[in-house]
Design a protein around this motif. Structure first.
Motif, PDB file in Angstrom:
ATOM      1  N   THR A   1     119.239 -30.245 110.284  1.00 49.74           N
ATOM      2  CA  THR A   1     118.291 -29.195 110.663  1.00 49.74           C
ATOM      3  C   THR A   1     117.086 -29.219 109.737  1.00 49.74           C
ATOM      4  OG1 THR A   1     120.092 -27.788 111.475  1.00 49.74           O
ATOM      5  CG2 THR A   1     117.992 -26.711 110.994  1.00 49.74           C
ATOM      6  N   LEU A   2     117.345 -29.377 108.455  1.00 46.32           N
ATOM      7  CA  LEU A   2     116.258 -29.428 107.472  1.00 46.32           C
ATOM      8  C   LEU A   2     115.360 -30.634 107.719  1.00 46.32           C
ATOM      9  CD1 LEU A   2     114.897 -28.335 104.926  1.00 46.32           C
ATOM     10  CD2 LEU A   2     116.545 -29.650 103.569  1.00 46.32           C
ATOM     11  N   MET A   3     115.958 -31.786 107.930  1.00 48.33           N
ATOM     12  CA  MET A   3     115.177 -32.990 108.163  1.00 48.33           C
ATOM     13  C   MET A   3     114.330 -32.854 109.429  1.00 48.33           C
ATOM     14  SD  MET A   3     116.382 -36.899 108.969  1.00 48.33           S
ATOM     15  CE  MET A   3     116.771 -36.417 110.659  1.00 48.33           C
ATOM     16  N   ASN A   4     114.933 -32.347 110.500  1.00 41.64           N
ATOM     17  CA  ASN A   4     114.186 -32.162 111.748  1.00 41.64           C
ATOM     18  C   ASN A   4     112.969 -31.255 111.546  1.00 41.64           C
ATOM     19  OD1 ASN A   4     115.942 -33.775 113.237  1.00 41.64           O
ATOM     20  ND2 ASN A   4     117.196 -32.069 113.933  1.00 41.64           N
ATOM     21  N   HIS A   5     113.132 -30.191 110.758  1.00 42.48           N
ATOM     22  CA  HIS A   5     112.029 -29.276 110.496  1.00 42.48           C
ATOM     23  C   HIS A   5     110.947 -29.934 109.625  1.00 42.48           C
ATOM     24  CE1 HIS A   5     114.542 -26.052 112.115  1.00 42.48           C
ATOM     25  NE2 HIS A   5     113.447 -25.318 112.153  1.00 42.48           N
ATOM     26  N   LEU A   6     111.370 -30.733 108.658  1.00 42.51           N
ATOM     27  CA  LEU A   6     110.409 -31.359 107.754  1.00 42.51           C
ATOM     28  C   LEU A   6     109.505 -32.356 108.469  1.00 42.51           C
ATOM     29  CD1 LEU A   6     112.567 -31.916 104.529  1.00 42.51           C
ATOM     30  CD2 LEU A   6     110.786 -30.200 104.898  1.00 42.51           C
ATOM     31  N   ILE A   7     110.067 -33.106 109.410  1.00 43.04           N
ATOM     32  CA  ILE A   7     109.246 -34.095 110.112  1.00 43.04           C
ATOM     33  C   ILE A   7     108.574 -33.494 111.340  1.00 43.04           C
ATOM     34  CG2 ILE A   7     110.693 -35.999 109.328  1.00 43.04           C
ATOM     35  CD1 ILE A   7     111.752 -36.176 112.238  1.00 43.04           C
ATOM     36  N   GLY A   8     108.993 -32.278 111.726  1.00 40.91           N
ATOM     37  CA  GLY A   8     108.353 -31.610 112.851  1.00 40.91           C
ATOM     38  C   GLY A   8     108.801 -32.090 114.207  1.00 40.91           C
ATOM     39  N   MET A   9     109.970 -32.732 114.272  1.00 38.16           N
ATOM     40  CA  MET A   9     110.490 -33.226 115.548  1.00 38.16           C
ATOM     41  C   MET A   9     111.998 -33.346 115.458  1.00 38.16           C
ATOM     42  SD  MET A   9     109.540 -36.770 117.545  1.00 38.16           S
ATOM     43  CE  MET A   9     110.330 -37.215 119.095  1.00 38.16           C
ATOM     44  N   LYS A  10     112.666 -33.035 116.557  1.00 42.41           N
ATOM     45  CA  LYS A  10     114.119 -33.123 116.566  1.00 42.41           C
ATOM     46  C   LYS A  10     114.558 -34.556 116.837  1.00 42.41           C
ATOM     47  CE  LYS A  10     118.222 -31.041 118.525  1.00 42.41           C
ATOM     48  NZ  LYS A  10     118.765 -29.991 119.393  1.00 42.41           N
ATOM     49  N   ILE A  11     115.242 -35.135 115.866  1.00 37.84           N
ATOM     50  CA  ILE A  11     115.766 -36.498 115.989  1.00 37.84           C
ATOM     51  C   ILE A  11     117.284 -36.485 115.895  1.00 37.84           C
ATOM     52  CG2 ILE A  11     115.821 -38.810 114.982  1.00 37.84           C
ATOM     53  CD1 ILE A  11     113.160 -38.167 116.241  1.00 37.84           C
ATOM     54  N   ALA A  12     117.812 -35.798 114.874  1.00 36.87           N
ATOM     55  CA  ALA A  12     119.251 -35.786 114.620  1.00 36.87           C
ATOM     56  C   ALA A  12     119.922 -34.657 115.379  1.00 36.87           C
ATOM     57  CB  ALA A  12     119.516 -35.626 113.124  1.00 36.87           C
ATOM     58  N   ALA A  13     121.137 -34.918 115.850  1.00 38.20           N
ATOM     59  CA  ALA A  13     121.930 -33.896 116.527  1.00 38.20           C
ATOM     60  C   ALA A  13     122.261 -32.779 115.553  1.00 38.20           C
ATOM     61  CB  ALA A  13     123.210 -34.506 117.094  1.00 38.20           C
ATOM     62  N   VAL A  14     122.220 -31.547 116.061  1.00 39.44           N
ATOM     63  CA  VAL A  14     122.485 -30.382 115.223  1.00 39.44           C
ATOM     64  C   VAL A  14     123.463 -29.462 115.931  1.00 39.44           C
ATOM     65  CG1 VAL A  14     121.484 -28.325 114.158  1.00 39.44           C
ATOM     66  CG2 VAL A  14     120.201 -30.461 114.165  1.00 39.44           C
ATOM     67  N   SER A  15     124.498 -29.035 115.231  1.00 42.17           N
ATOM     68  CA  SER A  15     125.420 -28.026 115.759  1.00 42.17           C
ATOM     69  C   SER A  15     126.083 -27.327 114.597  1.00 42.17           C
ATOM     70  CB  SER A  15     126.476 -28.666 116.672  1.00 42.17           C
ATOM     71  OG  SER A  15     127.567 -29.155 115.919  1.00 42.17           O
ATOM     72  N   LYS A  16     126.846 -26.282 114.886  1.00 43.33           N
ATOM     73  CA  LYS A  16     127.535 -25.545 113.836  1.00 43.33           C
ATOM     74  C   LYS A  16     128.816 -26.248 113.407  1.00 43.33           C
ATOM     75  CE  LYS A  16     125.707 -21.017 115.094  1.00 43.33           C
ATOM     76  NZ  LYS A  16     126.035 -19.618 115.496  1.00 43.33           N
ATOM     77  N   ARG A  17     129.192 -27.298 114.114  1.00 47.81           N
ATOM     78  CA  ARG A  17     130.415 -28.020 113.768  1.00 47.81           C
ATOM     79  C   ARG A  17     130.151 -28.991 112.621  1.00 47.81           C
ATOM     80  NH1 ARG A  17     133.904 -26.571 117.574  1.00 47.81           N
ATOM     81  NH2 ARG A  17     133.207 -26.254 119.717  1.00 47.81           N
ATOM     82  N   ALA A  18     131.181 -29.188 111.800  1.00 53.38           N
ATOM     83  CA  ALA A  18     131.049 -30.106 110.671  1.00 53.38           C
ATOM     84  C   ALA A  18     130.929 -31.541 111.163  1.00 53.38           C
ATOM     85  CB  ALA A  18     132.263 -29.967 109.751  1.00 53.38           C
TER      86      ALA A  18
END
Length: 371
Positions: free
Chosen positions: A53-70
């Motif tokens: 989530t942090l990386m996606n926000h830093l680059i300004g685009m969603k690349i990596a999958a994000v969920s609440k699961r580990a």
């Protein structure tokens, strides 16, 4: 409310300054500060601390999958941020956890191998003074990697310390403290700010002590952020640039990631599976893009994808009653892929069973998990 958050954040910033945290930018060498900087920044942490989530926000685009699961991230994902100051190549690694399958071993290797070649380490933690076995293991990994690097070259060519380590305390918005404002006869904002600052100070102290005692090293900087609310993200980017060496542009300035559109599409589909399915099923899921082709008139992209699972019972759950779950996953995935491609998508999904594929290297390689 916004003013209250600003007051609290300003107090936290002052706290970090008083703790001796700072960047190496206060230099008289204006030529060096204006030079183009670049480097590879490893993003490290336990599962579900918000790395992707942090990386996606830093680059300004969603690349990596994000969920609440580990363990949402399974392999190292490389993203690129470029502006007039330089180029940052983020290396988002899988959450570090004890490996129980060959896939788990692959994920752990992907995380630890990244430390050997990066220019900077960004360790992401949650706002808690509890430092468990997982965090202690990460401290050992960072300590070994950094000490090995600095043993060969203690400083870079510019004279700055080699492979700096930044501790990033994420999810600072979730830090809850009980206010005693009525008893202290002060405003709720002043009381909450004081208590939050004290809580942050305790967290910083705990991590500085554990890190120093274990590795003999110190953090080069410590920053509190909230990736979901955007708190301090600009400050984090500035700090990263402060610590990066002068270097070349490794990728074209328009590049966002070295992941292909097929790989990102597969990640989006797997993300929707993670968000919609029962707890145990997502860990046994992989997604393969069988076909991805734009129609001759350029109007639609046709995508055929297969969701791989390990049990027949899981297949039934993924498909759902009268195909309802598979339809939901497909609809949500299509919207994300269309947003990425900026065009209409015709997505077709199938489900196949491959028993125990996470322990079979041939299947793992086929599904993209190979060194």
């Amino acid at each position: 409310m916004d003013n209250e958050k600003n007051i609290q954040q300003n107090n936290l910033d002052e706290l970090l300054k008083s703790a001796g945290m700072g960047s190496p930018t206060e230099s008289d060498d204006s030529n060096a500060s204006n030079a183009f900087k670049s480097g590879f920044v490893a993003i490290l942490g336990r599962p579900n601390v918000g790395k992707s989530t942090l990386m996606n926000h830093l680059i300004g685009m969603k690349i990596a999958a994000v969920s609440k699961r580990a363990q949402t991230t399974r392999k190292r994902i490389q993203t690129i941020y470029t502006d007039e100051r330089g180029q940052i190549v983020f290396l988002d690694t899988p959450g570090i956890n004890r490996a129980e399958t060959k896939l788990g071993e692959y994920m752990l290797d992907a995380a630890t191998d990244t430390l050997k070649t990066c220019d900077m380490i960004m360790w992401i933690v949650e706002p808690s003074t509890f430092i468990g076995a997982g965090e202690k293991y990460i401290i050992e990994l960072i300590g070994k990697a950094v000490n090995d690097i600095r043993k060969k070259n203690p400083v870079r060519q510019d004279g700055e310390v080699n492979c700096p380590v930044i501790l990033v305390i994420n999810k600072i918005d979730t830090l809850v403290t009980k206010t005693e404002s009525e008893k202290k006869n002060v405003s709720a904002t002043e009381s909450a700010t004081a208590l939050k600052s004290e809580a942050v100070n305790n967290i910083i102290s705990a991590y500085k002590t554990q890190f120093g005692d274990t590795t003999g090293l110190v953090f080069d900087d410590i920053i509190t952020v909230s990736s979901t609310e955007g708190t301090n993200l600009d400050k984090l980017m500035n700090t990263i640039y402060d610590f990066l060496p002068v270097g070349p542009m490794y990728f074209d300035e328009e590049s966002i990631t070295d992941e292909t559109e097929r790989e990102i599409a597969a990640e989006f589909i797997r993300e929707k599976c993670l968000r919609n399915l029962d707890k145990e099923i997502p860990h046994g899921i992989a997604v393969v893009i069988d076909k991805m082709k734009t129609r001759p008139d350029g109007s639609i992209v046709d995508i055929d994808a297969t969701i791989i699972c390990e049990k027949e019972s899981h297949k039934g759950i993924i498909i759902g009653k009268k195909g309802a779950m598979l339809k939901k996953i497909g609809t949500e995935s299509r919207k994300s892929i269309e947003e990425m491609l900026d065009m209409r998508v015709n997505l077709k999904l199938w489900v196949k069973v491959r028993p125990d594929w996470r322990n079979k290297t041939s299947y793992m390689a086929e599904y993209g998990y190979k060194k």
